[in-house]
Every structure is written in structure tokens, then in C-alpha cells.
Design a protein around this motif. Structure first.
Motif, PDB file in Angstrom:
ATOM      1  N   ASP A 115       0.846  -1.191   0.000  1.00 21.49           N
ATOM      2  CA  ASP A 115       0.000   0.000   0.000  1.00 21.49           C
ATOM      3  C   ASP A 115       0.884   1.244   0.000  1.00 21.49           C
ATOM      4  O   ASP A 115       1.912   1.274   0.675  1.00 21.49           O
ATOM      5  N   GLY A 116       0.449   2.242  -0.772  1.00 20.15           N
ATOM      6  CA  GLY A 116       1.192   3.512  -0.800  1.00 20.15           C
ATOM      7  C   GLY A 116       2.207   3.569  -1.930  1.00 20.15           C
ATOM      8  O   GLY A 116       3.292   4.124  -1.773  1.00 20.15           O
ATOM      9  N   SER A 117       1.811   2.993  -3.084  1.00 15.43           N
ATOM     10  CA  SER A 117       2.754   2.859  -4.203  1.00 15.43           C
ATOM     11  C   SER A 117       3.458   4.157  -4.578  1.00 15.43           C
ATOM     12  O   SER A 117       4.635   4.142  -4.964  1.00 15.43           O
ATOM     13  N   SER A 118       2.741   5.287  -4.452  1.00 12.65           N
ATOM     14  CA  SER A 118       3.358   6.546  -4.899  1.00 12.65           C
ATOM     15  C   SER A 118       4.527   6.938  -3.993  1.00 12.65           C
ATOM     16  O   SER A 118       5.306   7.823  -4.320  1.00 12.65           O
ATOM     17  N   ASN A 207      -6.549  14.031   2.340  1.00 16.26           N
ATOM     18  CA  ASN A 207      -5.945  14.723   1.198  1.00 16.26           C
ATOM     19  C   ASN A 207      -6.789  15.963   0.915  1.00 16.26           C
ATOM     20  O   ASN A 207      -7.773  15.914   0.180  1.00 16.26           O
ATOM     21  N   TYR A 210      -8.295  17.796  -2.395  1.00 13.98           N
ATOM     22  CA  TYR A 210      -9.551  17.460  -3.078  1.00 13.98           C
ATOM     23  C   TYR A 210     -10.766  18.124  -2.440  1.00 13.98           C
ATOM     24  O   TYR A 210     -11.891  17.760  -2.747  1.00 13.98           O
ATOM     25  N   GLY A 240      -0.073   9.821   2.656  1.00 11.64           N
ATOM     26  CA  GLY A 240      -0.455   9.363   1.312  1.00 11.64           C
ATOM     27  C   GLY A 240      -0.252   7.863   1.162  1.00 11.64           C
ATOM     28  O   GLY A 240      -0.390   7.322   0.070  1.00 11.64           O
ATOM     29  N   MET A 242      -2.130   4.947   3.069  1.00  8.94           N
ATOM     30  CA  MET A 242      -3.188   4.796   4.071  1.00  8.94           C
ATOM     31  C   MET A 242      -2.696   4.003   5.275  1.00  8.94           C
ATOM     32  O   MET A 242      -2.983   4.328   6.421  1.00  8.94           O
ATOM     33  N   TYR A 258     -10.930   9.365   4.118  1.00 14.22           N
ATOM     34  CA  TYR A 258     -10.860   9.406   2.651  1.00 14.22           C
ATOM     35  C   TYR A 258     -12.301   9.422   2.160  1.00 14.22           C
ATOM     36  O   TYR A 258     -12.940   8.384   2.004  1.00 14.22           O
ATOM     37  N   ARG A 268     -12.161   5.927  -2.834  1.00 13.78           N
ATOM     38  CA  ARG A 268     -11.054   5.417  -3.645  1.00 13.78           C
ATOM     39  C   ARG A 268     -10.416   4.160  -3.052  1.00 13.78           C
ATOM     40  O   ARG A 268      -9.880   3.326  -3.772  1.00 13.78           O
ATOM     41  N   LEU A 269     -10.495   4.032  -1.741  1.00 16.72           N
ATOM     42  CA  LEU A 269      -9.818   2.900  -1.101  1.00 16.72           C
ATOM     43  C   LEU A 269     -10.612   1.615  -1.323  1.00 16.72           C
ATOM     44  O   LEU A 269     -11.806   1.657  -1.609  1.00 16.72           O
ATOM     45  N   GLU A 274      -8.224  -2.805   2.188  1.00 14.75           N
ATOM     46  CA  GLU A 274      -7.786  -1.662   2.992  1.00 14.75           C
ATOM     47  C   GLU A 274      -8.789  -1.336   4.096  1.00 14.75           C
ATOM     48  O   GLU A 274      -8.434  -1.257   5.273  1.00 14.75           O
TER      49      GLU A 274
HETATM   50  P1  FDP Z   1      -1.507   4.280  -3.475  1.00 21.70           P
HETATM   51  O1  FDP Z   1      -2.508   4.456  -4.571  1.00 21.70           O
HETATM   52  O2  FDP Z   1      -0.303   5.147  -3.619  1.00 21.70           O
HETATM   53  O3  FDP Z   1      -1.162   2.827  -3.207  1.00 21.70           O
HETATM   54  O4  FDP Z   1      -5.318   3.089  -2.002  1.00 21.70           O
HETATM   55  C1  FDP Z   1      -3.994   3.289  -2.160  1.00 21.70           C
HETATM   56  C2  FDP Z   1      -3.480   4.643  -1.714  1.00 21.70           C
HETATM   57  O5  FDP Z   1      -2.170   4.790  -2.096  1.00 21.70           O
HETATM   58  C3  FDP Z   1      -3.579   4.845  -0.188  1.00 21.70           C
HETATM   59  O6  FDP Z   1      -2.564   4.202   0.511  1.00 21.70           O
HETATM   60  C4  FDP Z   1      -3.517   6.332  -0.052  1.00 21.70           C
HETATM   61  O7  FDP Z   1      -4.056   6.860   1.147  1.00 21.70           O
HETATM   62  C5  FDP Z   1      -4.293   6.786  -1.254  1.00 21.70           C
HETATM   63  O8  FDP Z   1      -4.214   5.744  -2.226  1.00 21.70           O
HETATM   64  C6  FDP Z   1      -3.755   8.059  -1.801  1.00 21.70           C
HETATM   65  O9  FDP Z   1      -4.624   8.513  -2.767  1.00 21.70           O
HETATM   66  P2  FDP Z   1      -4.653  10.053  -3.197  1.00 21.70           P
HETATM   67  O10 FDP Z   1      -3.372  10.316  -3.889  1.00 21.70           O
HETATM   68  O11 FDP Z   1      -5.847  10.135  -4.068  1.00 21.70           O
HETATM   69  O12 FDP Z   1      -4.822  10.831  -1.922  1.00 21.70           O
END
Ligand code: FDP
Length: 336
Positions: A115-118, A207, A210, A240, A242, A258, A268-269, A274
Motif C-alpha cells: 500500500d502507498g505505491s506513490s 488529502n 480534493y 499518502g 493509508m 478518505y 477510492r480505497l 484496505e
Molecule cells: P496508493 O494508490 O499510492 O497505493 O489506495 C492506495 C493509496 O495509495 C492509499 O494508501 C492512499 O491513502 C491513497 O491511495 C492516496 O490517494 P490520493 O493520492 O488520491 O490521496
């Protein structure tokens, strides 16, 4: 004397009549996979594990190399346990069947491998989230019925955060416990026994970029948190990932939000990978979790990749959230 995760789980299992040790054995597959993942996370940048894998997952997102590695580790390790009938991963379109028709198959495991790829490429906390269900009493020959169970049916859930240290947080319904990986021993050691979410914290986590797309009651709720009306001058924290934002909320209190937004009206989750596991942990620790309309754990899923809004936190913040939502529902019904 130290207590390892395995010792602690074995001890806990004595509270479950008829426990055979199979569950403890199953958990060792999960912990092994997370140790393999953390070993790669700790070396990221030194080996060729950062960056995009070039593939797109079922969610339409570009997979990172570490996403793919984490998913493969979990699948490989879990496949070795004959008590697992089915696994479902956020990264795979369909559940993976591991002999769910066998009489030995007792459990389904669902997980978000990373989780949290970005945050992967920038050395910020990421994590693995998992949830475990028992084989359903009815329609067990239908694989989907193993994983499309409401969160209340989870028999255990947890996550591992790969942060300033590697911490496993886990509950089998007898409280929430945290275990820190000792890299010298290669074992998770009990470091946070019986975690309780503080009744009230000082952070909210959302976040806020938004906010123009959030439904009105969420804006009202945020305004209330900022106003000091709850007796605390809230500050904001948003990583960012979760799993990392939830980990802080669990230990320090406050609320993670969220909401649905214009781009993701259903949130989105992901409910299974999650929402449900953190809702289970939050309730076990004295907090609660909602999808904005209902207690999250009561939601009956209809799709393994279903999305959800998620609001999870301590008693004071969640009570105020429920109040804002109720106020809105009442004014809606008065207008109609
Ligand atoms: P990610 O896509 O980077 O894996 O559901 C995944 C998640 O991260 C959560 O861990 C995080 O809280 C959310 O997406 C972040 O989304 P936003 O960039 O839309 O806030």
C-alpha cells in the motif's frame, strides 16, 4: 525476556477451543513474506527494484516493481499452506484458488501487497495489509463466497509498515498488538501489547487538495475539527500511504478520512484490502470506522475490488463525524 510473534500467537490460540496450530503455521507464511518484502524495501535504490514494472493492474494503475515483487512473495509463501483455500490480492483480477474444495482448506486470505505505491520511490513509509476469513458455512464451493464476506466475519487482520522500523500490527479478535522486527534476530518481537486508540487525538489526516470535490458534510466536519470546538487545536498529517496514516492514527489518535469525491463517488480505497482490515483493528483498539453511512464492518461486499469511503479514528472524532452525518441526513429528509 522477549516474546516473539509466533510465541504470542501460539499463546493466544489457546483461548480458541479446538485450535490445532494450523492458524499459527498459516501466520508464519504471512510473516515470512513480509520479511522478504522488507528486505527488498530496505535495499531499494541499491538493487534494481525501484521504478515502474511496466504493467497495469486490475485497478488500471501502473504497477511498480516492488508491487509485483510483494505480490509474488505473498502468493508464493501462502501457496505452501494447505489450510488456505483461496487468496485474493488487490493486484490480481480474480481470486487465486488453492484447492478450496479440499477438506483441509479452512481459510481465505485477502491482501494489499504494498500500500502507498506513490511513496515507494521516495523512501516514505509503505506497507502490506491482510485480512483472514474462515471458510463460509454455506456455498463453500463458490470461491467468491469465501472472500465476499462482511468485515465482521474477519477472524484476524493486520498490516506491516515498512517505516523507520518494520512493525507488524495484528489482531485475532483479542485486542491489537504490535511487534517490531529485530533485524539482528529476523523475528518480530512484541513491543506494543494491547494497543488502544486514544479517546481523542490531535491530528486529522485527509488529502485536502480534493476539498472542492468533497460532499458538504465532510467540509462541515473538517471545519468543526479546525474550529477548536472539540477542545483540541487539531493539526494535519497526511502521508499518502493509508497504512502509514492509519498506523499513526492508531497510536496517536485522531481521524483518517478518505471521503467520496467527484472523481471517485464511491470512494477510492478498497473495501476488502484496505477498509475492512483497518476497521477491524480500529474497533479492536476501542475506535470505530464508517463508510459515511454505515459501520464499515457491516457492509456486505458485492465485488472483490469494490471501493469505499473510509473514516476511521478515535471515539471523540468519530462521534463528531456521526453527528455531522446525522445532521445532514435530517436536513435532507426535512427538505424532501
Ligand atoms: P496508493 O494508490 O499510492 O497505493 O489506495 C492506495 C493509496 O495509495 C492509499 O494508501 C492512499 O491513502 C491513497 O491511495 C492516496 O490517494 P490520493 O493520492 O488520491 O490521496
Amino acid at each position: 525476556m522477549i516474546t516473539t510473534f509466533q510465541q504470542h500467537v501460539s499463546e493466544e490460540q489457546k483461548h480458541f477451543p479446538g485450535a490445532t496450530g494450523e492458524f499459527t503455521w498459516l501466520m508464519s507464511a504471512l510473516t515470512l513474506a513480509t520479511k522478504m518484502i522488507q528486505a527488498q524495501v530496505r535495499r531499494a535504490g541499491l538493487t534494481d527494484i525501484l521504478g515502474s514494472h511496466g504493467s497495469i493492474n486490475v485497478q488500471g494503475e501502473t504497477q511498480q516493481k516492488l508491487d509485483v515483487y510483494a505480490n509474488e512473495c505473498l502468493i508464493d509463501c501462502l501457496t505452501q499452506r494447505e489450510t488456505i483455500g483461496i487468496i485474493a490480492s488487490e493486484e490480481n483480477e480474480n481470486p487465486i484458488l488453492l484447492g478450496h474444495t479440499s477438506p483441509h482448506a479452512k481459510y481465505a486470505i485477502v491482501f494489499d501487497p504494498l500500500d502507498g505505491s506513490s511513496n515507494i520511490d521516495v523512501a516514505v513509509t509503505i506497507g502490506t495489509i491482510f485480512s483472514i476469513f474462515r471458510r463460509p458455512d454455506e456455498r463453500a464451493d463458490d470461491p467468491l463466497s469465501w472472500v465476499l464476506q462482511p468485515g465482521l466475519k474477519q477472524i484476524a487482520a493486520g498490516y506491516v509498515v515498512y517505516g523507520s522500523s518494520t512493525v507488524l500490527v495484528y489482531s485475532a479478535g483479542l485486542g491489537v498488538h504490535g511487534y517490531t522486527l529485530d533485524p539482528a534476530l529476523g523475528s518480530y518481537i512484541l513491543t506494543h501489547e494491547n494497543i488502544r486508540i486514544p479517546r481523542q487525538g490531535k491530528y486529522y489526516s485527509i488529502n485536502e487538495a480534493y476539498c472542492d470535490k468533497f460532499p458538504e458534510p465532510y467540509l462541515k466536519y473538517l471545519k468543526c475539527l479546525r474550529s477548536g470546538d472539540l477542545g483540541v487545536n487539531y493539526s494535519s498529517r497526511f502521508i499518502g500511504s493509508m497504512v502509514a496514516d492509519f498506523h499513526r492514527t492508531l497510536l496517536r489518535g485522531g481521524v483518517f478520512i478518505y471521503p467520496p469525491n467527484r472523481d471517485f463517488p464511491e470512494g477510492r480505497l478498497r473495501l476488502l484490502y484496505e477498509g475492512n482490515p483497518v476497521a477491524f483493528l480500529a474497533e479492536q483498539a476501542g475506535g470505530s470506522a464508517s463508510n459515511g453511512k454505515h459501520r464499515l464492518l457491516e457492509v456486505q461486499p458485492h465485488d472483490i475490488h469494490q471501493r469505499t469511503p473510509l473514516i476511521v479514528g478515535g471515539e471523540v472524532e468519530m462521534a463528531e463525524f456521526e453527528r455531522c452525518m446525522k445532521e445532514r441526513a435530517q436536513s435532507d429528509s426535512a427538505t424532501n
